[in-house]
Enzyme design. Structure first.
Site, short mmCIF file in Angstrom:
data_model
loop_
_atom_site.label_atom_id
_atom_site.label_comp_id
_atom_site.label_asym_id
_atom_site.label_seq_id
_atom_site.Cartn_x
_atom_site.Cartn_y
_atom_site.Cartn_z
N ILE A 30 0.87 -1.20 0.00
CA ILE A 30 0.00 0.00 0.00
C ILE A 30 0.90 1.24 0.00
O ILE A 30 1.77 1.37 0.86
CB ILE A 30 -0.85 0.07 1.30
CG1 ILE A 30 -1.64 -1.22 1.51
CG2 ILE A 30 -1.81 1.27 1.26
CD1 ILE A 30 -2.08 -1.40 2.96
N HIS A 31 0.71 2.11 -0.98
CA HIS A 31 1.45 3.38 -0.92
C HIS A 31 0.78 4.53 -1.63
O HIS A 31 1.23 5.67 -1.55
CB HIS A 31 2.86 3.20 -1.51
CG HIS A 31 2.87 3.14 -3.00
ND1 HIS A 31 2.68 1.97 -3.70
CD2 HIS A 31 3.04 4.10 -3.95
CE1 HIS A 31 2.74 2.21 -4.99
NE2 HIS A 31 2.95 3.49 -5.18
#
Ligand code: UD1
Ligand code: UDP
Length: 382
Positions: free
Chosen positions: A218-219
């Site tokens: 996740i980013h």
């Protein structure tokens, strides 16, 4: 000798550039000289240097060390630095990858100086202009002389924006060449798959058994910066881990790590810490990542690159975004768009678990995209 100036800065670009550098070393050393400029957008060792070391990328000839900052500050510093290097090196082409601020800066610097741009990963669109990447990629495509699209969907997008798909040379910014070339990341996946098996110890390191863990990343800014979205994603991961007894390995981007406490709040952080099934680790190297992708049972991600690698390694994928540029993997049914919505993530998980995808037709070329691109670079100037 054709002199090209390659601009890299963010993790995925460094990885993509490895494919081109490798092909030059193998077959074009006598015809192409590559100068590498690292903007310094990513700078932690595990976001940058590790890929040079592990993937045999030549050391950058220039590093602008711009670091992190607002879009304006970061991009402006890059444009200024790239301009100076173009002035000094006078390359025949600026080679740009993807859709980051480093890509945008390279495109703007080059186009204003009349230097032809070759854009690798052209034509991809999310049709969501609130994404910084969408603005960056549209701008870069429209500043390019040579547009290399990894997918048919990308070529079709360019057609809709007025590009002539069958344009003949000589190419110019007003008469650019558009090519469907396959994906340099597929080149990398094939090249490094066995090397990863031989070298990476990551499964052992985290006590993981093949086929018995989920890999998550996740980013994306709208996931890290919007509390409700990040909370929904972590709520789903907690539900999957606790109720369905899954192990989830999460190599976490520094951006997300920095936001975790503030966005999730005390209670959820406590739940996360006490959840033995969710293992949060620092970003991993590319070989480690390939190893994880090859041996995971499922991938959950908002990363463009990781989505596609799920397909390369024939794994189901839950896309933690509201849309994707890699539409063909959704059409094939191996990936499901679940957004940052706990209910949708859970139903995607259950569906993919019960119906693991089995058909993975070749969508991303033959593992020789880099050779195709370098041939076109050479012949385009003839
Ligand atoms: C950038 C790209 C995104 C790409 C991603 C790949 C833009 C607009 N975004 O997003 O398209 O998917 O890279 O990973 O170019 N940080 C560190 N160490 C680092 C690098 C970053 O701690 O080495 C932290 C900093 O707090 C920084 C934040 O991460 O402010 C965001 O970094 P930035 O490069 O601005 O954007 P990414 O989210 O990494
Ligand atoms: N990647 C990696 N280590 C990690 C996470 C990702 O090597 O801990 C690789 C991944 O395999 C892919 C690329 O980084 O090749 C994707 O980059 P990222 O997710 O940062 O950006 P995006 O593709 O979304 O722009």
């Amino acid at each position: 000798m054709l002199k090209i100036l390659t601009i890299i800065g963010a993790r995925p670009q460094i990885i993509k550039a490895a494919a081109i550098s490798r092909a030059i070393k193998a077959d074009y050393q006598d015809r192409i000289k590559e100068i590498i400029l690292h903007t310094g957008q990513h700078y932690d060792d595990n976001m940058s240097q590790v890929f040079f070391d592990e993937m045999g990328i030549p050391a950058a000839n220039y590093n602008l060390n711009v670091g992190s900052g607002s879009h304006g500050k970061q991009t402006a510093a890059m444009i200024e630095g790239i301009e100076a290097v173009i002035e000094k090196e006078k390359p025949a082409y600026l080679v740009l990858y993807g859709d980051t601020n480093s890509t945008l800066a390279g495109a703007v610097a080059a186009v204003k100086m009349g230097v032809p741009v070759a854009h690798i990963e052209a034509g991809l669109r999310s049709f969501n202009k609130s994404m910084p990447e969408e603005i960056n990629r549209i701008t870069c495509d429209h500043c390019s002389n040579l547009l290399f699209s990894p997918t048919e969907a990308g070529v079709a997008n360019l057609g809709r924006e007025g590009f002539t798909i069958e344009a003949n040379p000589p190419y110019s910014i007003d008469h650019p060449g558009v090519f469907h070339c396959g994906d340099v990341m597929y080149d990398n996946a094939l090249h490094f798959a066995d090397i990863a098996e031989a070298k990476s110890e990551i499964l052992k390191q985290y006590g993981l058994r093949s086929g018995e863990f989920i890999l998550a990343t996740i980013h994306r800014n709208n996931n890290t910066d919007i509390k409700e979205r990040l909370r929904a994603i972590f709520s789903a991961m907690l539900e999957i881990s606790v109720d369905h007894k899954e192990k989830i390995l999460l190599p976490l981007h520094p951006r997300t790590l920095k936001m975790l406490d503030a966005q999730l709040g005390e209670q959820m952080m406590q739940d996360l810490r006490s959840c033995e099934g969710i293992i949060i680790i620092p970003p991993v190297s590319f070989l480690e990542m390939i190893m994880l992708e090859k041996h995971t049972s499922m991938i959950m991600t908002d990363s463009g690159g990781v989505q596609k690698e799920s397909y390369f390694h024939r794994k189901p994928c839950i896309i933690l975004r509201s849309e994707t540029e890699w539409v063909e993997i959704v059409e094939q049914g191996s990936a499901i768009i679940a957004d940052a919505d706990q209910t949708k993530i859970m139903s995607a998980y259950v569906h993919l678990k019960q119906n693991p995808p089995v058909h993975f037709p070749a969508l991303y070329g033959d593992g020789k995209a880099a050779w195709f691109i370098l041939d076109k670079l050479l012949t385009s100037l003839e």
